[in-house]
Design a protein around this motif. Structure first.
Motif, PDB file in Angstrom:
ATOM      1  N   GLN A   7       5.773 -28.459-118.626  1.00  0.00           N
ATOM      2  CA  GLN A   7       6.237 -27.636-117.509  1.00  0.00           C
ATOM      3  C   GLN A   7       7.713 -27.290-117.664  1.00  0.00           C
ATOM      4  N   SER A   8       8.459 -28.189-118.313  1.00  0.00           N
ATOM      5  CA  SER A   8       9.910 -28.018-118.430  1.00  0.00           C
ATOM      6  C   SER A   8      10.326 -27.371-119.744  1.00  0.00           C
ATOM      7  N   GLY A   9       9.379 -26.888-120.548  1.00  0.00           N
ATOM      8  CA  GLY A   9       9.734 -26.105-121.725  1.00  0.00           C
ATOM      9  C   GLY A   9       9.292 -26.646-123.069  1.00  0.00           C
ATOM     10  N   ILE A  10       8.788 -27.893-123.138  1.00  0.00           N
ATOM     11  CA  ILE A  10       8.248 -28.395-124.392  1.00  0.00           C
ATOM     12  C   ILE A  10       6.968 -27.617-124.689  1.00  0.00           C
ATOM     13  N   LEU A  11       6.714 -27.347-125.973  1.00  0.00           N
ATOM     14  CA  LEU A  11       5.692 -26.372-126.345  1.00  0.00           C
ATOM     15  C   LEU A  11       4.291 -26.730-125.854  1.00  0.00           C
ATOM     16  N   LEU A  12       3.817 -27.961-126.139  1.00  0.00           N
ATOM     17  CA  LEU A  12       2.426 -28.264-125.816  1.00  0.00           C
ATOM     18  C   LEU A  12       2.203 -29.776-125.732  1.00  0.00           C
ATOM     19  N   SER A  13       1.033 -30.141-125.247  1.00  0.00           N
ATOM     20  CA  SER A  13       0.643 -31.548-125.189  1.00  0.00           C
ATOM     21  C   SER A  13      -0.870 -31.645-125.103  1.00  0.00           C
ATOM     22  N   ALA A  14      -1.407 -32.701-125.714  1.00  0.00           N
ATOM     23  CA  ALA A  14      -2.822 -33.020-125.521  1.00  0.00           C
ATOM     24  C   ALA A  14      -3.018 -33.766-124.211  1.00  0.00           C
ATOM     25  N   SER A  15      -1.929 -34.222-123.601  1.00  0.00           N
ATOM     26  CA  SER A  15      -1.901 -34.631-122.201  1.00  0.00           C
ATOM     27  C   SER A  15      -2.500 -35.985-121.875  1.00  0.00           C
ATOM     28  N   ASP A  16      -1.616 -36.925-121.611  1.00  0.00           N
ATOM     29  CA  ASP A  16      -1.991 -38.156-120.918  1.00  0.00           C
ATOM     30  C   ASP A  16      -1.843 -37.859-119.434  1.00  0.00           C
TER      31      ASP A  16
END
Length: 385
Positions: free
Chosen positions: A309-318
């Motif tokens: 949400q704050s600008g990091i490109l991506l995440s597989a998300s915990d």
């Protein structure tokens, strides 16, 4: 006539006054007492028809008041904590337990990001332990590592459910957790997986040329455990870890990120939850991530939704809410009568894939439709930071 009169008089006497009758006054009184007790019990039953056995919801309604205490590692405003507790209470409601109607929720906060050492952690836990002792809750829920270590593990007379734990294996064989499959005592819960493989695989789908990466993290308990976890799975990753940098100083984070621009292909940002500027002010994690997004030309990933949400490109998300959901599922079973020690410690699958499209555009990444579909159909896209 005289004989008939005496016979009539005998027939008219109540049985308890007839001379020589085997049934005594005591027998009559016993009968009356039995009838009165039965009538009283029936009236009470009609006045309160609530069942005495059944689900956790029925149990809560007949055991007033059910108190649930949430011992939090971090501060009340931290979004991860809010999401986890929210997932917990929503799942309780889905199971028939509604806050304010069926139970009272009490919370305490250790504010671990502001605690530099173990003595200060123990000091933060003391008022929480005192409050639990005074309230005598029916269940305690601990969020993240510090609350489990300093609160949950010190309770042995109340069921404890934990969530958000990194490096859960360190508790096995300590006398409190016999095994993950069958903890064996008064606690069970949910542990986190950092999803390194999933995050790096997702990065390589978006940028196939990625071969190396670096880690940047703070000094929190969570980061330390995540780095240990990373070391154990390095041989299984599809990219090579080149460097690891850990600091709680903003200027060092900034220097790390700038120096890495020509040394690695990507950056894995673990946590920026305890980063301070030169004046000693604690910097909001979102502020750190935005600085990275505005000054780095490298693709990057992180462990959960706030960095993206704050600008990091991506995440597989915990997913914090998912942690809370699985913890509440265990809590409902405990409140229905199962022993915590018989319920396996679990970890949920990773959450939905997350993408910050504005950052992707800033990095001039061209995303084919099949890659975008990963986030459009199965995940979530953020359009700003």
């Amino acid at each position: 006539m005289l004989g008939q009169g005496r016979l009539s008089e005998r027939r008219l006497r109540p049985w308890w006054r007839r001379p020589g009758d085997s049934r005594s006054v005591k027998a009559w009184l016993a009968l009356v007492t039995t009838l009165l007790v039965g009538a009283t019990l029936m009236a009470a039953r009609l006045a309160d028809p609530t069942p005495t056995t059944g689900s956790a919801a029925a149990t809560a309604k007949t055991t007033a008041p059910l108190r649930i205490y949430v011992a939090n590692s971090y501060h009340a405003e931290f979004s991860w904590t809010r999401e986890m507790v929210g997932g917990f209470t929503r799942t309780l409601a889905e199971g028939g337990l509604v806050e304010g109607r069926d139970y009272v929720l009490h919370q305490g906060f250790m504010d671990a990001f502001s605690r530099p050492d173990e003595p200060s952690m123990r000091q933060a836990a003391r008022p929480i332990l005192r409050e639990i002792a005074a309230l005598k809750p029916g269940l305690v829920f601990t969020t993240d590592d510090d609350a489990l270590r300093h609160v949950g593990l010190r309770l042995d007379d109340v069921p404890v459910v934990f969530a958000g734990i990194n490096g859960v294996e360190k508790y096995v064989g300590t006398g409190r957790v016999e095994s993950l499959e069958r903890p064996g005592h008064n606690l069970t819960g949910v542990y986190q997986t950092t999803y390194y493989r999933e995050c790096i695989s997702l990065l390589q789908k978006v940028v196939p040329s990625i071969k190396t990466f670096a880690v940047v993290a703070d000094w929190t308990t969570t980061s330390q455990e995540q780095i240990k976890e990373l070391q154990q799975i390095l041989p299984t990753l599809s990219a090579r870890l080149q460097e690891t940098h850990v600091s709680d100083k903003l200027e060092e984070w900034q220097r790390f990120v700038l120096d890495l621009q020509d040394r690695v292909d990507a950056i894995f940002l673990l946590n920026a939850n305890a980063v301070h500027d030169r004046s000693g002010r604690k910097v909001e994690p979102s502020e750190v991530y935005r600085w990275v997004a505005n000054h780095s030309r490298l693709p990057d990933t992180s462990t959960w939704n706030e960095p993206v949400q704050s600008g990091i490109l991506l995440s597989a998300s915990d997913d914090a809410a998912n942690q809370g959901h699985h913890a509440a599922t265990l809590a409902l079973r405990i409140l229905d009568g199962e022993s915590p020690g018989t319920l396996a410690v679990v970890t949920p699958p990773n959450g939905v894939p997350l993408l910050n499209l504005k950052r992707a555009n800033a990095l001039r990444l061209r995303l084919p439709q099949e890659i975008m579909n990963i986030f459009v159909e199965d995940g979530k896209i953020f359009h700003d930071f």
